[in-house]
Design a protein around this motif. Sequence first.
Motif, PDB file in Angstrom:
ATOM      1  N   HIS A 173       0.826  -1.217   0.000  1.00  0.00           N
ATOM      2  CA  HIS A 173       0.000   0.000   0.000  1.00  0.00           C
ATOM      3  C   HIS A 173       0.862   1.270   0.000  1.00  0.00           C
ATOM      4  CE1 HIS A 173      -4.020  -1.734   0.348  1.00  0.00           C
ATOM      5  NE2 HIS A 173      -3.527  -2.622   1.205  1.00  0.00           N
ATOM      6  N   LEU A 174       2.014   1.191   0.655  1.00  0.00           N
ATOM      7  CA  LEU A 174       2.912   2.353   0.699  1.00  0.00           C
ATOM      8  C   LEU A 174       3.837   2.422  -0.512  1.00  0.00           C
ATOM      9  CD1 LEU A 174       3.980   2.140   4.462  1.00  0.00           C
ATOM     10  CD2 LEU A 174       2.357   3.758   3.448  1.00  0.00           C
ATOM     11  N   GLU A 175       3.828   1.331  -1.337  1.00  0.00           N
ATOM     12  CA  GLU A 175       4.745   1.216  -2.486  1.00  0.00           C
ATOM     13  C   GLU A 175       6.189   1.386  -2.032  1.00  0.00           C
ATOM     14  OE1 GLU A 175       3.485   3.945  -5.503  1.00  0.00           O
ATOM     15  OE2 GLU A 175       1.599   2.887  -5.877  1.00  0.00           O
ATOM     16  N   TRP A 217      -9.692 -11.959  -3.502  1.00  0.00           N
ATOM     17  CA  TRP A 217      -9.500 -10.714  -2.769  1.00  0.00           C
ATOM     18  C   TRP A 217      -9.884  -9.505  -3.621  1.00  0.00           C
ATOM     19  CZ3 TRP A 217      -8.045  -9.839   2.283  1.00  0.00           C
ATOM     20  CH2 TRP A 217      -7.757  -8.513   2.618  1.00  0.00           C
ATOM     21  N   THR A 218      -9.486  -9.512  -4.892  1.00  0.00           N
ATOM     22  CA  THR A 218      -9.801  -8.386  -5.776  1.00  0.00           C
ATOM     23  C   THR A 218     -11.302  -8.240  -5.982  1.00  0.00           C
ATOM     24  OG1 THR A 218      -7.678  -8.652  -6.917  1.00  0.00           O
ATOM     25  CG2 THR A 218      -9.385  -7.380  -8.051  1.00  0.00           C
ATOM     26  N   GLY A 246      -8.253  -3.199  -4.566  1.00  0.00           N
ATOM     27  CA  GLY A 246      -6.935  -2.833  -4.062  1.00  0.00           C
ATOM     28  C   GLY A 246      -5.803  -3.351  -4.924  1.00  0.00           C
ATOM     29  N   PRO A 247      -4.567  -3.105  -4.491  1.00  0.00           N
ATOM     30  CA  PRO A 247      -3.393  -3.474  -5.295  1.00  0.00           C
ATOM     31  C   PRO A 247      -3.181  -4.985  -5.372  1.00  0.00           C
ATOM     32  CG  PRO A 247      -2.733  -2.435  -3.220  1.00  0.00           C
ATOM     33  CD  PRO A 247      -4.208  -2.398  -3.265  1.00  0.00           C
TER      34      PRO A 247
END
Length: 447
Positions: free
Chosen positions: A127-129, A193-194, A199-200
């Motif tokens: 999430h923070l990349e 999950w997607t 989300g990523p």
Amino acid sequence: MTTTAPPDNTAPENAPSDSAPSDSASQDSALPDTAPLQRRVLRTLFGAQILGGLAVGIGIAVGALLVEDMTGSSTYAGLAQSLFVGGSALVVVPAVRITERYGRRGGLAFGYGCAVLGTLAVIAAIHLENPVVAVCGYFLLGSASFAGLQSRYAAADLAPAARRGSHLALIVWATTIGSVFGPSIAAVAERVWTSWFGGPAYVGSMAAIGVLCLTTAVLLTVLLRPDPLLTAREISGETDAPKRSVADGYRMAKTNPAVRTGVVAAALGHFVMVGVMAMTALHIRHGVADPEDALTVVGFVLGAHVGAMYVLAPVIGRLVDRYGARPILITGTAVLVAACVVSGSSPLGDHVRLTIGLILLGLGWSAMTVASAALVTGAVSPAQRPSTQGFSDLVMGLAAMGAGIASGPIVEYAGYGVLCVCCAAVTLAVVPFLMGRIAKPAEEPAS
């Protein structure tokens, strides 16, 4: 603290076991009382290995892909894989202390608990990349690999000396179920999950690993009672033995030829397996145009590889019990060299040859791991086992990290084929140890 090596006896090479401790006759004499406990221990460890194997399989499948997507570099991708498989080096020292105090139950639960923390760190990094946090998280996540490897020792604590290889191999084999399906479950976890949360990419895979590791830790904490290691110490009369550390395991390896040979064989086998496997996912993706198709192929090839690591473990264990560890270690070395040749000669897109090479890689690793574990376990008494086994797994973890760190730059600048050649050369370094004399303890009387 001084560690005393077992007596240097010279049983024939084809003795039923390479490695029965000199004081374990008392343990075997009590086996009629401990047999029901050993069956319960094996059932608990078997179930835990399935769940833990799923977690490790998912982590192996997505690690290199995740970090390469975040950094654009094969070098950093190899670093992540090396830290995952070698993450055991981080937890060995405290895990040995915990095992000495609380038995196998405490040490195994600690390993899986650290892996849960690792998955949370990787999810945060996604999430923070932030690739640095992701790599650190993979280091912690690798504790699941440590716990899975330590489980084979827990299976041997109450095993009769003549069946020690078979019992620990059964737990190695149990990992087959989870590990074969783990890489394929990575893609399923992502889709689920997607569709539910969005989300990523890769968050679904990490969440699945975290749930599996947490469940495994709880299972072991609740069901692995009474503890097999503590029970073995009671039987051998070593309950008041001084607590040992990894440093005592190092001293044992220096003075005991059987321990030294087992440690070196396990480390080199692990080095070669990790070195080739860590870059296989990238080798596949570089030959596949569609990234989604690449993940499917990776799941199949690595699933076959991981399955080969474990599926024949019971057979290998029986062979170790019958012929001793040395012939199995020699055979495993030859299979690993063949695996490097087949894998390294596979061109991009030739998934059949690559799969064959990875299957051989798994079989060679299995032979080295089962035989070396039986050799190390039987060469020392129950009081000496956690420190000696912990030292062996520490060296394995460091070897894995070295392999992963080196494999990325080699593939990036020289190619996958050169990596396999280097690993084949490393495999042969174990030959001088196998050609030397391995001291064997006296054969135990029948109980």
